[in-house]
Write an enzyme that holds these catalytic residues in place. Structure first.
Site, PDB file in Angstrom:
ATOM      1  CE1 TYR A 166      21.143  49.591  51.722  1.00  0.00           C
ATOM      2  CE2 TYR A 166      21.762  47.478  52.664  1.00  0.00           C
ATOM      3  CZ  TYR A 166      22.113  48.707  52.145  1.00  0.00           C
ATOM      4  OH  TYR A 166      23.443  49.049  52.057  1.00  0.00           O
ATOM      5  NE  ARG A 192      28.809  51.643  42.356  1.00  0.00           N
ATOM      6  CZ  ARG A 192      28.375  51.466  43.625  1.00  0.00           C
ATOM      7  NH1 ARG A 192      27.095  51.219  43.894  1.00  0.00           N
ATOM      8  NH2 ARG A 192      29.208  51.569  44.626  1.00  0.00           N
ATOM      9  CE  LYS A 213      23.506  52.388  50.947  1.00  0.00           C
ATOM     10  NZ  LYS A 213      24.551  51.472  51.345  1.00  0.00           N
ATOM     11  CD  GLU A 230      25.552  54.664  49.588  1.00  0.00           C
ATOM     12  OE1 GLU A 230      25.794  55.018  50.748  1.00  0.00           O
ATOM     13  OE2 GLU A 230      25.955  53.592  49.106  1.00  0.00           O
ATOM     14  CG  ASP A 231      25.157  53.496  45.355  1.00  0.00           C
ATOM     15  OD1 ASP A 231      26.137  53.148  46.050  1.00  0.00           O
ATOM     16  OD2 ASP A 231      24.132  52.800  45.258  1.00  0.00           O
ATOM     17  CG  ASP A 253      27.828  53.571  52.576  1.00  0.00           C
ATOM     18  OD1 ASP A 253      28.383  53.065  53.566  1.00  0.00           O
ATOM     19  OD2 ASP A 253      26.807  53.088  52.040  1.00  0.00           O
ATOM     20  CG  ASP A 254      29.206  53.231  47.446  1.00  0.00           C
ATOM     21  OD1 ASP A 254      28.527  52.224  47.623  1.00  0.00           O
ATOM     22  OD2 ASP A 254      28.721  54.361  47.228  1.00  0.00           O
ATOM     23  CG  ASN A 298      24.819  44.698  47.282  1.00  0.00           C
ATOM     24  OD1 ASN A 298      24.578  43.586  47.710  1.00  0.00           O
ATOM     25  ND2 ASN A 298      25.500  45.599  47.964  1.00  0.00           N
TER      26      ASN A 298
HETATM   27  N1  LIG Z   1      28.590  44.814  49.913  1.00  0.00           N
HETATM   28  C1  LIG Z   1      28.613  46.108  50.025  1.00  0.00           C
HETATM   29  O1  LIG Z   1      28.443  46.672  51.112  1.00  0.00           O
HETATM   30  C2  LIG Z   1      28.877  46.936  48.822  1.00  0.00           C
HETATM   31  C3  LIG Z   1      28.817  46.415  47.567  1.00  0.00           C
HETATM   32  N2  LIG Z   1      29.075  47.203  46.489  1.00  0.00           N
HETATM   33  C4  LIG Z   1      28.930  46.615  45.187  1.00  0.00           C
HETATM   34  O2  LIG Z   1      30.163  46.587  44.533  1.00  0.00           O
HETATM   35  C5  LIG Z   1      29.937  46.594  43.153  1.00  0.00           C
HETATM   36  C6  LIG Z   1      30.966  47.496  42.507  1.00  0.00           C
HETATM   37  O3  LIG Z   1      30.827  48.835  42.933  1.00  0.00           O
HETATM   38  P1  LIG Z   1      31.908  49.933  42.471  1.00  0.00           P
HETATM   39  O4  LIG Z   1      33.264  49.484  42.841  1.00  0.00           O
HETATM   40  O5  LIG Z   1      31.534  51.246  42.976  1.00  0.00           O
HETATM   41  O6  LIG Z   1      31.640  49.900  40.907  1.00  0.00           O
HETATM   42  P2  LIG Z   1      32.578  50.052  39.666  1.00  0.00           P
HETATM   43  O7  LIG Z   1      31.724  49.967  38.475  1.00  0.00           O
HETATM   44  O8  LIG Z   1      33.472  51.212  39.830  1.00  0.00           O
HETATM   45  O9  LIG Z   1      33.521  48.761  39.748  1.00  0.00           O
HETATM   46  C7  LIG Z   1      33.292  47.563  39.087  1.00  0.00           C
HETATM   47  C8  LIG Z   1      34.640  46.930  38.810  1.00  0.00           C
HETATM   48  O10 LIG Z   1      34.414  45.636  38.272  1.00  0.00           O
HETATM   49  C9  LIG Z   1      35.241  45.469  37.139  1.00  0.00           C
HETATM   50  N3  LIG Z   1      34.665  44.495  36.210  1.00  0.00           N
HETATM   51  C10 LIG Z   1      33.665  44.681  35.326  1.00  0.00           C
HETATM   52  N4  LIG Z   1      33.481  43.569  34.610  1.00  0.00           N
HETATM   53  C11 LIG Z   1      34.380  42.658  35.061  1.00  0.00           C
HETATM   54  C12 LIG Z   1      34.678  41.323  34.715  1.00  0.00           C
HETATM   55  N5  LIG Z   1      34.011  40.685  33.754  1.00  0.00           N
HETATM   56  N6  LIG Z   1      35.639  40.690  35.407  1.00  0.00           N
HETATM   57  C13 LIG Z   1      36.320  41.321  36.387  1.00  0.00           C
HETATM   58  N7  LIG Z   1      36.074  42.590  36.750  1.00  0.00           N
HETATM   59  C14 LIG Z   1      35.118  43.239  36.099  1.00  0.00           C
HETATM   60  C15 LIG Z   1      35.347  46.850  36.524  1.00  0.00           C
HETATM   61  O11 LIG Z   1      36.462  46.956  35.684  1.00  0.00           O
HETATM   62  C16 LIG Z   1      35.475  47.694  37.787  1.00  0.00           C
HETATM   63  O12 LIG Z   1      36.814  47.719  38.196  1.00  0.00           O
HETATM   64  C17 LIG Z   1      28.483  46.983  42.942  1.00  0.00           C
HETATM   65  O13 LIG Z   1      27.743  45.836  42.599  1.00  0.00           O
HETATM   66  C18 LIG Z   1      28.039  47.436  44.295  1.00  0.00           C
HETATM   67  O14 LIG Z   1      26.690  47.133  44.544  1.00  0.00           O
HETATM   68  C19 LIG Z   1      29.437  48.508  46.618  1.00  0.00           C
HETATM   69  C20 LIG Z   1      29.495  49.081  47.852  1.00  0.00           C
HETATM   70  C21 LIG Z   1      29.158  48.348  49.028  1.00  0.00           C
HETATM   71  C1  LIG Z   2      25.675  48.402  49.593  1.00  0.00           C
HETATM   72  C2  LIG Z   2      26.073  49.507  48.748  1.00  0.00           C
HETATM   73  O1  LIG Z   2      26.334  50.600  49.215  1.00  0.00           O
HETATM   74  C3  LIG Z   2      26.183  49.292  47.336  1.00  0.00           C
HETATM   75  O2  LIG Z   2      26.001  48.178  46.882  1.00  0.00           O
HETATM   76  O3  LIG Z   2      26.464  50.269  46.637  1.00  0.00           O
HETATM   77 MG   LIG Z   3      26.446  52.117  47.776  1.00  0.00          MG
END
Ligand SMILES: NC(=O)C1=CN([C@@H]2O[C@H](COP(=O)(O)OP(=O)(O)OC[C@H]3O[C@@H](n4cnc5c(N)ncnc54)[C@H](O)[C@@H]3O)[C@@H](O)[C@H]2O)C=CC1
Ligand SMILES: CC(=O)C(=O)O
Ligand SMILES: [Mg+2]
Length: 618
Positions: free
Chosen positions: A103, A167, A185, A256-257, A279-280, A426
């Site tokens: 993962y 994504r 997953k 997912e993603d 999930d996201d 991540n």
């Molecule tokens: N910890 C967890 O369980 C999870 C973590 N994630 C992580 O969250 C991250 C984002 O995922 P999503 O929201 O789906 O992606 P996304 O691409 O839709 O969102 C990214 C956001 O960050 C903003 N951004 C980009 N550059 C920036 C900057 N310099 N300063 C401030 N904001 C900035 C964008 O405008 C956008 O609003 C990914 O890295 C993903 O791996 C996602 C789901 C679960």
């Molecule tokens: C953990 C997860 O689902 C993500 O980073 O997109």
């Molecule tokens: Mg995800």
């Protein structure tokens, strides 16, 4: 026929449970002499007959010989496709070490390299999921039929994780290479919540990619075209989901993603029509709410005084913030408008405000600030000074966005309370800061959780070892899926997700709380998943949405009533329910006898049956 088989490029499917090959390959050097004889395998395996734990020891040795995480990933993929029983024994007994390989973070690199590390195993015995090109959507019925023919009777999928690779983690558009995420997953579904691996179906919608380096890569295994426009995307995605839902009506679908707009779009289209969840948006909201509840309890200021700054306003950021708003409303009785006013967002263009001069994406409108006057913070530094947050949550994909000076300011602003800092992006190469940085810059007072697993930190002055929390949806999606598969709700509601988050917060032991931890230790994940699934089932029954009579009756009997529609999602469940849920968890066989018994079709397979009657020994 042989030629066709050799031209395949799929990796091994675990199914075909009726096949004696499956028993032989999962037992290997543990096959007793009598069985080797009956199956005509005498001389084809080394002479030593050993038990499964010796095999596991050898596998662990081989794993540890690999010098990079990607090599470990490739080795584990090979093991999974060769001997699934041994693979899951190894995973379950070494989850802390292996989870970061199968993962995040390693799965991110594995996806980027997916077309290069793809194993050479042949279908139909070797199928690890469905690859659905947009060019074949008209033939989706044929694809599903092919899949059905590749599995044993009784192994119809009960859960799918589906992506279009647009994504993947914070790594962007990886096209078909994103298949590594559904595969990864679903391994956690098995490891963390005991879903049956033969009934898990990874799917990639191979709808093209806008990443030129993949289009140019001669080894890229996806279709070589750009992604479709929105309307074509939704037409094609809907056709696939409709066909899957018709073929497997009770299958739980995890989106997912997907890129953020499609993540919200697909959820809205399907959440009331099929058993599905994103999930996201929802899984991340759930797991972060669980950790946040514990953090707020430990922070040292009243919940309603929290000032929460989100960095990143995508599917994850907005999904988490909405769950937190629900929490303040439901648990603390704060009116929704006041609860919403506790949140600020920064995206790539600065602070999200109603008057910043651009057209906000629909999912951001709810949280846009209206009280900022002329203030338009363009940088995170400015926003931190403006908001003076008590909590800083990163879902931005920007590595090191939480600079040491920002972390130090969080410490300054929160001298009478403990700062909450969650760098959740991540994989590790996208994380907003590390555990060590957050500890150092806050005099070790931080309440911390990260998306990717970070190493423990030893406080230099005291020698005390601090374990970082992992705020990753892996703590909740397996349980949500398990609960759904068991009680078969008509749909997944936000209040069910909320109940799971509460159960996660409730699941901490006294020791974990005393050490200031926000999430349970990963070694307890199956026990925790059973609690969380029990909470989901209870909530589904309370809402009158559970359809499985057995679980409805069980929960109703515990509650002394049939159903309490709309009941408060408190994450509680009757004693005994979690242990009942545990009984449904798949576990790998401990020995050859258990392996044979665990393969329901084995004894009926013609080769096995005739060998058995000939040898009288199977
Ligand atoms: N910890 C967890 O369980 C999870 C973590 N994630 C992580 O969250 C991250 C984002 O995922 P999503 O929201 O789906 O992606 P996304 O691409 O839709 O969102 C990214 C956001 O960050 C903003 N951004 C980009 N550059 C920036 C900057 N310099 N300063 C401030 N904001 C900035 C964008 O405008 C956008 O609003 C990914 O890295 C993903 O791996 C996602 C789901 C679960
Ligand atoms: C953990 C997860 O689902 C993500 O980073 O997109
Ligand atoms: Mg995800």
């Amino acid at each position: 026929m042989a030629l066709e088989t050799n031209s395949g490029t799929s990796s091994a499917r675990r199914s075909r449970s009726g096949s004696p090959d499956l028993v032989a390959s999962n037992a290997g050097t543990a096959l007793p002499y009598a069985t080797r004889s009956a199956l005509h395998l005498k001389g084809l395996v080394p002479s030593g007959v050993e038990d499964f734990s010796a095999q596991e020891q050898r596998a662990l040795e081989q794993l540890n010989m690999k010098s990079t995480s990607l090599e470990k990933y490739i080795f584990l993929s090979w093991l999974r496709t060769t001997n699934i029983n041994l693979f899951y024994r190894l995973v379950l007994h070494n989850l802390r070490e292996i989870a970061p390989v199968i993962y995040t973070p390693t799965v991110g690199q594995a996806c980027q390299e997916y077309s290069h590390i793809y194993p050479f195993l042949a279908p139909p015995n070797a199928v690890d999921g469905l690859y659905i090109p947009i060019t074949e959507v008209d033939n989706i019925g044929e694809i599903i039929q092919n899949y059905k023919e590749s599995i044993a009777e009784g192994d119809e999928p009960e859960i799918t994780v589906i992506t279009d690779g647009s994504r993947i983690l914070g790594l962007g558009d990886l096209g078909m290479n994103g298949m590594g995420i559904p595969v990864g997953k679903l391994q956690l579904y098995v490891a963390a919540a005991g879903l049956n691996p033969d009934r898990c179906l990874p799917i990639v919608l191979d709808f093209g990619t806008d990443t030129q380096r993949y289009l140019d890569d001669p080894l890229y295994l996806g279709i070589r075209q750009h992604r479709p426009e929105d309307s074509e995307f939704y037409t094609a995605a809907d056709r696939v989901i409709e066909a899957l839902h018709a073929a497997f009506p009770s299958m739980f679908i995890q989106f997912e993603d997907f890129s953020t707009d499609h993540a919200f779009g697909l959820l809205e289209r399907w959440r009331n029509k099929a058993l599905c969840f994103n999930d996201d948006i929802q899984g991340t909201g759930c797991v972060i709410l669980g950790g946040f509840i514990s953090a707020v309890e430990q922070a040292g200021i009243p919940a309603r005084d929290q000032r929460i700054l989100f960095v990143g306003a995508g599917s994850a950021g907005v999904g988490v913030a909405k769950q937190l708003v629900d929490y303040f409303v439901i648990e603390h009785g704060i009116p929704e408008e006041e609860a919403k006013a506790m949140f600020w967002f920064v995206d790539s263009r600065g602070m999200v405000t109603a008057n910043r001069g651009d057209r906000l994406a629909e999912h951001k409108v709810y949280f846009a600030r209206h009280d900022n006057g002329d203030a338009q913070c363009k940088t995170l530094e400015d926003a931190v000074e403006y908001v003076k947050p008590t909590a800083l949550i990163g879902l931005s994909t920007i590595h090191k966005a939480f600079s040491e000076s920002i972390l130090a300011r969080m410490n300054d602003f929160n001298q009478t309370a403990r700062p909450i800092i969650f760098p959740l992006s991540n994989p590790e190469t996208k994380a907003e800061c590390s555990f060590e940085e957050a500890m150092r810059c806050t005099d070790n007072r931080v309440l911390f959780a990260s998306g990717t697993a970070f190493p423990d930190y030893t406080v230099p002055e005291t020698g005390e070892v601090k374990v970082p929390g992992q705020g990753n949806n892996m703590y909740v999606f397996p349980a949500i899926g398990l609960g759904a598969v068991l009680c078969k709700p008509e749909r997944i509601t936000d209040t069910m997700v909320f109940a799971v988050a509460k159960a996660l917060a409730n699941s901490l032991t006294e020791d974990e709380r005393a050490r200031g931890e926000l999430y349970p230790r990963i070694e307890r994940i199956r026990e925790v998943s059973a609690d969380l699934a029990a909470a989901l089932i209870t909530q589904a029954v309370r809402e009158g949405l559970a359809q499985d009579a057995q679980w409805v009756a069980r929960v109703a009997q515990d509650a002394g009533e049939s159903a309490v529609a709309g009941a408060h999602p408190d994450g509680r469940f009757a004693p005994g329910l979690a242990s009942e849920v545990s009984k449904y968890m798949w576990t790998p066989a401990e020995n050859y006898e258990q392996l044979r018994a665990s393969l329901p079709h084995y004894h009926h397979h013609p080769v096995v049956a005739s060998a058995a009657s000939a040898a009288g020994k199977l």
